[in-house]
Design a protein around this motif. Structure first.
Motif, PDB file in Angstrom:
ATOM      1  N   LEU A 152      -1.431  -5.352 -10.562  1.00  0.00           N
ATOM      2  CA  LEU A 152      -2.588  -4.449 -10.460  1.00  0.00           C
ATOM      3  C   LEU A 152      -2.199  -3.253  -9.609  1.00  0.00           C
ATOM      4  CD1 LEU A 152      -5.724  -3.767 -10.498  1.00  0.00           C
ATOM      5  CD2 LEU A 152      -5.851  -5.133  -8.397  1.00  0.00           C
ATOM      6  N   ARG A 175      -9.846   3.914 -12.536  1.00  0.00           N
ATOM      7  CA  ARG A 175      -9.462   3.528 -11.163  1.00  0.00           C
ATOM      8  C   ARG A 175      -8.136   2.807 -11.095  1.00  0.00           C
ATOM      9  NH1 ARG A 175     -10.110  -1.766  -8.851  1.00  0.00           N
ATOM     10  NH2 ARG A 175     -10.081  -1.735  -6.577  1.00  0.00           N
ATOM     11  N   GLU A 176      -7.798   2.061 -12.159  1.00  0.00           N
ATOM     12  CA  GLU A 176      -6.751   1.047 -12.025  1.00  0.00           C
ATOM     13  C   GLU A 176      -6.023   0.827 -13.335  1.00  0.00           C
ATOM     14  OE1 GLU A 176      -9.803  -1.706 -11.288  1.00  0.00           O
ATOM     15  OE2 GLU A 176      -9.724  -2.621 -13.269  1.00  0.00           O
ATOM     16  N   VAL A 177      -4.836   0.250 -13.227  1.00  0.00           N
ATOM     17  CA  VAL A 177      -4.151  -0.322 -14.389  1.00  0.00           C
ATOM     18  C   VAL A 177      -3.687  -1.730 -14.036  1.00  0.00           C
ATOM     19  CG1 VAL A 177      -3.422   1.901 -15.334  1.00  0.00           C
ATOM     20  CG2 VAL A 177      -1.905   0.679 -13.778  1.00  0.00           C
ATOM     21  N   ASN A 203      -4.163   0.167  -8.157  1.00  0.00           N
ATOM     22  CA  ASN A 203      -5.429   0.906  -8.142  1.00  0.00           C
ATOM     23  C   ASN A 203      -5.500   1.911  -7.006  1.00  0.00           C
ATOM     24  OD1 ASN A 203      -6.290  -1.910  -6.629  1.00  0.00           O
ATOM     25  ND2 ASN A 203      -7.454  -0.193  -5.792  1.00  0.00           N
ATOM     26  N   ALA A 204      -6.205   2.996  -7.285  1.00  0.00           N
ATOM     27  CA  ALA A 204      -6.581   3.933  -6.229  1.00  0.00           C
ATOM     28  C   ALA A 204      -7.538   3.212  -5.291  1.00  0.00           C
ATOM     29  CB  ALA A 204      -7.244   5.165  -6.829  1.00  0.00           C
ATOM     30  N   MET A 205      -7.381   3.411  -3.970  1.00  0.00           N
ATOM     31  CA  MET A 205      -8.296   2.811  -3.003  1.00  0.00           C
ATOM     32  C   MET A 205      -9.377   3.820  -2.599  1.00  0.00           C
ATOM     33  SD  MET A 205      -5.647   0.547  -0.715  1.00  0.00           S
ATOM     34  CE  MET A 205      -6.900  -0.575  -0.079  1.00  0.00           C
ATOM     35  N   HIS A 206      -9.306   5.007  -3.180  1.00  0.00           N
ATOM     36  CA  HIS A 206     -10.283   6.060  -2.887  1.00  0.00           C
ATOM     37  C   HIS A 206     -10.994   6.439  -4.177  1.00  0.00           C
ATOM     38  CE1 HIS A 206      -8.926   6.912   1.292  1.00  0.00           C
ATOM     39  NE2 HIS A 206      -7.915   6.192   0.845  1.00  0.00           N
ATOM     40  N   ILE A 207     -12.233   6.874  -4.041  1.00  0.00           N
ATOM     41  CA  ILE A 207     -13.112   6.993  -5.209  1.00  0.00           C
ATOM     42  C   ILE A 207     -13.145   8.396  -5.793  1.00  0.00           C
ATOM     43  CG2 ILE A 207     -14.488   4.970  -4.690  1.00  0.00           C
ATOM     44  CD1 ILE A 207     -16.313   6.621  -3.001  1.00  0.00           C
ATOM     45  N   LYS A 251      -0.848  -4.892  -6.204  1.00  0.00           N
ATOM     46  CA  LYS A 251      -0.994  -6.337  -6.000  1.00  0.00           C
ATOM     47  C   LYS A 251      -0.297  -7.062  -7.144  1.00  0.00           C
ATOM     48  CE  LYS A 251      -2.924  -9.805  -3.665  1.00  0.00           C
ATOM     49  NZ  LYS A 251      -3.254  -9.861  -2.231  1.00  0.00           N
ATOM     50  N   TYR A 280       0.859  -1.181   0.000  1.00  0.00           N
ATOM     51  CA  TYR A 280       0.000   0.000   0.000  1.00  0.00           C
ATOM     52  C   TYR A 280       0.899   1.236   0.000  1.00  0.00           C
ATOM     53  CZ  TYR A 280      -3.075  -3.696   1.592  1.00  0.00           C
ATOM     54  OH  TYR A 280      -3.759  -4.883   1.690  1.00  0.00           O
ATOM     55  N   HIS A 330     -15.557  12.696  -8.235  1.00  0.00           N
ATOM     56  CA  HIS A 330     -16.050  11.345  -8.531  1.00  0.00           C
ATOM     57  C   HIS A 330     -16.218  11.133 -10.039  1.00  0.00           C
ATOM     58  CE1 HIS A 330     -17.115   9.956  -4.393  1.00  0.00           C
ATOM     59  NE2 HIS A 330     -17.306  11.232  -4.157  1.00  0.00           N
ATOM     60  N   LEU A 349      -3.107   0.742  -3.931  1.00  0.00           N
ATOM     61  CA  LEU A 349      -2.803  -0.680  -3.746  1.00  0.00           C
ATOM     62  C   LEU A 349      -1.963  -1.196  -4.911  1.00  0.00           C
ATOM     63  CD1 LEU A 349      -3.330  -3.527  -2.497  1.00  0.00           C
ATOM     64  CD2 LEU A 349      -5.513  -3.516  -3.677  1.00  0.00           C
ATOM     65  N   ARG A 351     -12.684  11.063 -11.858  1.00  0.00           N
ATOM     66  CA  ARG A 351     -12.027   9.779 -11.655  1.00  0.00           C
ATOM     67  C   ARG A 351     -12.552   8.728 -12.638  1.00  0.00           C
ATOM     68  NH1 ARG A 351     -11.255   5.341  -8.116  1.00  0.00           N
ATOM     69  NH2 ARG A 351     -13.040   4.007  -8.120  1.00  0.00           N
ATOM     70  N   ARG A 400      -4.693   6.037  -0.155  1.00  0.00           N
ATOM     71  CA  ARG A 400      -3.824   4.907  -0.429  1.00  0.00           C
ATOM     72  C   ARG A 400      -3.979   4.378  -1.865  1.00  0.00           C
ATOM     73  NH1 ARG A 400      -4.473   0.326   3.658  1.00  0.00           N
ATOM     74  NH2 ARG A 400      -6.676   0.820   3.287  1.00  0.00           N
TER      75      ARG A 400
END
Lengths: 140, 140, 140
Positions: free
Chosen positions: C40, C101-103, C42-46, C136, C7, C93, C134, C96, C132
């Motif tokens: 992976l 959110r993620e790659v 990703n943002a953990m916040h929206i 993974k 994280y 929101h 993440l 975003r 935070r």
């Protein structure tokens, strides 16, 4: 766990366009021998996209018109500061964000686990040169 | 490596809407027994989305209004060429691109590894019929 | 199969901004020891994003201007119903969703398998507090 990696080369003669790359991805999957896992397909260039949608030429026309409205081409470096670098492709970097960089597709019983109309497309927004697409498969 | 696959069926009575599918995804994860891995959740239809955002009805209203502004419904086949096929849902194909097809969520210690407000939503843009969502889990 | 989780904590002093987190992700990959797999991020916040694009300050300026045009800040709860909750960040929101959110990045021969210009960014749209990200990694 098996891992399999392939690079597809795209070279569109036009500035922008959409190419159905589902057959190539299916062939990579066949070669991998993976029965259960995940398949990542991503553009390796930042003015191009990989996305899943419909293989219908009218819709592709609509995507083009719509993206031009959301993020118009404009070489003026006062409009897009990115174009102060000597490039004129700032709009292509924005269009790629709308359409996305990548897709992750489930592999089930040796097949791309798709709904009835899902097809994988390469989206080019600054073409007339070679670019690569990565296909990465992991599973068993 | 374990792999686990489930298909959720969504059937919204309305043309458009958002449904929190986090409980169903958690249940699939529980059944898989996977402790460490990745969970892919994707719409299997190309006029629907799976995305992660806030479970707040005001925000969902805002998403609806905003998407209508970015990609308005218009059945006119001169406005959207896709509608020359006899469909009237070109806008739904565009809205789905903004909201995305899929999410990939980390699985850590047997749980969806989420931030404080992350929830998984199904986004429907051309409803009143059954559509499927795929949940694919790989890991150990 | 190996799995590795980290994280990262981001704390931008400004409301909005973009931070290149590629070095941190590379370090997590190195620690994982994974040679072939998927990463992976990703943002953990929206109200934040993780995305891949160019490390060029002019482009980041353009992203900011463009997102403000697509989804303008407006604290008025009649404009964005989300702001009836007492928040004023509905626009964050929406922004975003455009940026994602993620790659998911392929890991090949122990490296992030990137094209020539790909860099991973954290995009903040409602900052001045800790959030935070993440990372993974799964593979072998």
């Amino acid at each position: 766990m098996k891992a399999h990696t392939e690079y597809l080369t795209m070279h569109l003669p036009t500035k922008a366009g959409f190419v159905n790359i589902t057959p190539q991805v299916r062939e990579v999957l066949r070669q991998s021998g993976v029965q259960e896992g995940l398949c990542l397909v991503n553009a390796m260039h930042i003015t191009a996209s990989v996305f899943i949608n419909d293989d219908e030429s009218g819709l592709h026309h609509d995507f083009g018109q719509w993206l031009e409205k959301l993020a118009p081409f404009n070489p003026d470096p006062n409009f897009y500061h990115h174009n102060r670098t000597g490039e004129d492709n700032a709009d292509a970097h924005l269009k790629r964000q709308v359409m996305g960089r990548e897709v992750v597709v489930a592999i089930t019983k040796g097949k791309l686990d798709f709904g009835p109309w899902e097809q994988i497309f390469y989206g080019e927004f600054d073409g007339q040169r070679a670019k690569r697409v990565l296909v990465k498969i992991i599973g068993e």
